[in-house]
Structure formats: C-alpha cells, structure tokens
Write an enzyme that holds these catalytic residues in place. Structure first.
Site, PDB file in Angstrom:
ATOM      1  N   SER A  15       3.257   0.796  -2.855  1.00 50.61           N
ATOM      2  CA  SER A  15       1.795   0.914  -2.853  1.00 50.61           C
ATOM      3  C   SER A  15       1.315   2.315  -2.495  1.00 50.61           C
ATOM      4  CB  SER A  15       1.185  -0.087  -1.871  1.00 50.61           C
ATOM      5  OG  SER A  15       1.674   0.142  -0.555  1.00 50.61           O
ATOM      6  N   ASP A 200      -4.439   2.544   7.797  1.00 51.21           N
ATOM      7  CA  ASP A 200      -4.263   1.219   8.400  1.00 51.21           C
ATOM      8  C   ASP A 200      -2.949   1.112   9.170  1.00 51.21           C
ATOM      9  OD1 ASP A 200      -2.478   1.332   6.326  1.00 51.21           O
ATOM     10  OD2 ASP A 200      -3.218  -0.432   5.264  1.00 51.21           O
ATOM     11  N   HIS A 203      -0.558   3.007   5.212  1.00 48.44           N
ATOM     12  CA  HIS A 203      -0.892   3.772   4.021  1.00 48.44           C
ATOM     13  C   HIS A 203      -1.561   5.092   4.373  1.00 48.44           C
ATOM     14  CE1 HIS A 203      -0.695  -0.462   2.656  1.00 48.44           C
ATOM     15  NE2 HIS A 203      -0.078   0.086   1.617  1.00 48.44           N
TER      16      HIS A 203
END
Length: 258
Positions: A15, A200, A203
C-alpha cells in the site's frame, strides 16, 4: 501514443507504493512521473495489504517475458515490501522472516537470472526497506476503528525485516534505499517523533515521501546514472526541433539517449 513507445519504470510493492500517487501526499510515484515525463512510463503496481507471498504471482504477471520482443523494456524496478510481512501473528499478513528473505530473493532472480522466463539484464533493481512503525500512533489508529482492533505490528520486528531487505540487496548486488534508517534518523531516534513522517504509524505522509523520494533519486544518480532522468532524452523531440514543413519525418523517429 502507443503504450510501447516509452520504456518502463515499475514500482512494485504494497500500500505504501499503491498510495504513492494519492492526492495531497506528494508521493514518490507522483514525483517520478513528473520528472520522467516523456522519458519513461512510471507504472504503479502497488498492492495494498499484500505481503511477499501473495505478490510473487502478481509480479510474474506484471513482468514481460524475455521472448516477447514487442514488450517495452523495463529499465528500473523498485521492490518495496516488509511492512505487511512484518505483521505479528495471528495476522494473516504475517510472513516468517526467513520466508520473507527467500521471497525477496525470488523476486530479484525473476529479473536477474538467465534461466528465468522474465530475464532482463537491462533492468536496474532497487530494493526498499519498510519504514519504522510508530506503535503509539498505530495503536491509536486501530483502537479508533469500529470495531476496535489490536496492535498488529511491533517496532523491533519491523526493524529486523528492514535489515533483511538490506542484506538481500547486498547479497544480490542490487541498489538499496534504507527508508527505515532515513526516517529513524530524521526523527532523532524517537519512536513517537515518527508521527512527523507517518500518517497513521504505518503509511508515509507527504514529508515521509519527500525524504524517501530524495534518497531514491540520489541512489539512482549514484548507482545507475544512465537511467537518472537528467540523462535520458525525450522520446519525442521538443516542439522547436520538429521539422514543421514535414513533421512526420521527425515525429516518427524516437529520440533517446541510451
């Protein structure tokens, strides 16, 4: 424009790679697409939530086969995993450290081994370590969800996966971007200060991506200067170089500094 006019700069990862074009984050994919415009096609092959086990079949499908002479050349390949592999049990994303190492080696050998159907000696591989995890920030994010979730990553565990990426890069003779240490040093080795670079606890935010991008570009300039954006010419000529009386003559001849 044919999809095969430009050679390729492929970003493969989880991600953190997939989000590299996210609006507002000024991610490394967005910035690479800008500096390599009309030089290399920067492709996003990030797979949110994936670990190296699930990603290997995907990479096999993303890579052209050596026998396909019509495929564009893959000039640069970044491989950025570890953030999910380093999850702690019972997370289904967890991959044992030795398996993670083996998977990274397999990805590299897909491109570097002459016996691989995807062998591509002109491809420059860059391995990237996962960033450090801020467990304070990560725990707060997970506990704020509905339903709340338990902490799924540990600081020292992620450090060991980052070191493993460094070791694989050294063993395989490929370039390496040490995001773990870049952000750790930038935070003055204070885990809670990592919130300056992480959105967070996991990320990267815009500042984290900025640091990563600048080191990636420096690594390319140092290790593989022939594919640095300053050293690659435009595929199509600048408008002032077009033969205006007979444009097809100049526009059907690609201009590239190999």
């Amino acid at each position: 424009m044919s999809a095969h006019v430009l050679d390729v700069f492929m970003l493969f990862g989880d991600s953190i790679t997939q989000g590299a074009w996210e609006p507002g984050r000024n991610g490394f994919g967005q910035r690479l697409s800008h500096v390599y415009a009309r030089k290399l096609d920067v492709l996003n092959r990030g797979l949110s939530g994936y670990n190296t086990i699930w990603s290997i079949p995907c990479l096999e499908q993303c890579l052209a086969k050596s026998a396909d002479k019509s495929a564009p050349k893959l000039r640069v390949l970044t491989i950025w995993f570890g953030a999910n592999d380093a999850c702690i049990k019972p997370s289904p994303q967890h991959v044992p450290l030795l398996t993670f190492v083996s998977n990274l080696e397999r990805m590299v050998e897909m491109v570097k081994s002459p016996t691989s159907p995807h062998y591509s000696p002109e491809t420059h591989i860059i391995l990237i370590s996962p960033p450090p995890v801020n467990t304070f920030q990560r725990r707060a994010d997970l506990e704020s969800r509905n339903p709340p979730l338990k902490l799924d990553r540990e600081f020292e565990t992620t450090r060991s996966y980052a070191q493993a990426v460094r070791d694989v890069a050294s063993e395989k003779g490929v370039a390496f971007v040490d995001v773990w240490n870049l952000l750790w040093e930038a935070s003055d080795r204070n885990e809670q200060e990592l919130s300056r670079f992480l959105s967070d606890g996991l990320h990267l935010n815009a500042e984290g991506y900025r640091i990563m991008y600048e080191d990636l570009v420096s690594t390319i300039a140092r290790e593989h200067p022939e594919v640095h954006y300053d050293n690659i010419g435009y595929v199509f000529p600048a408008w002032a170089e077009i033969d205006w009386a007979n444009p097809d003559k100049s526009l059907y001849v690609t201009k590239r500094d190999e």
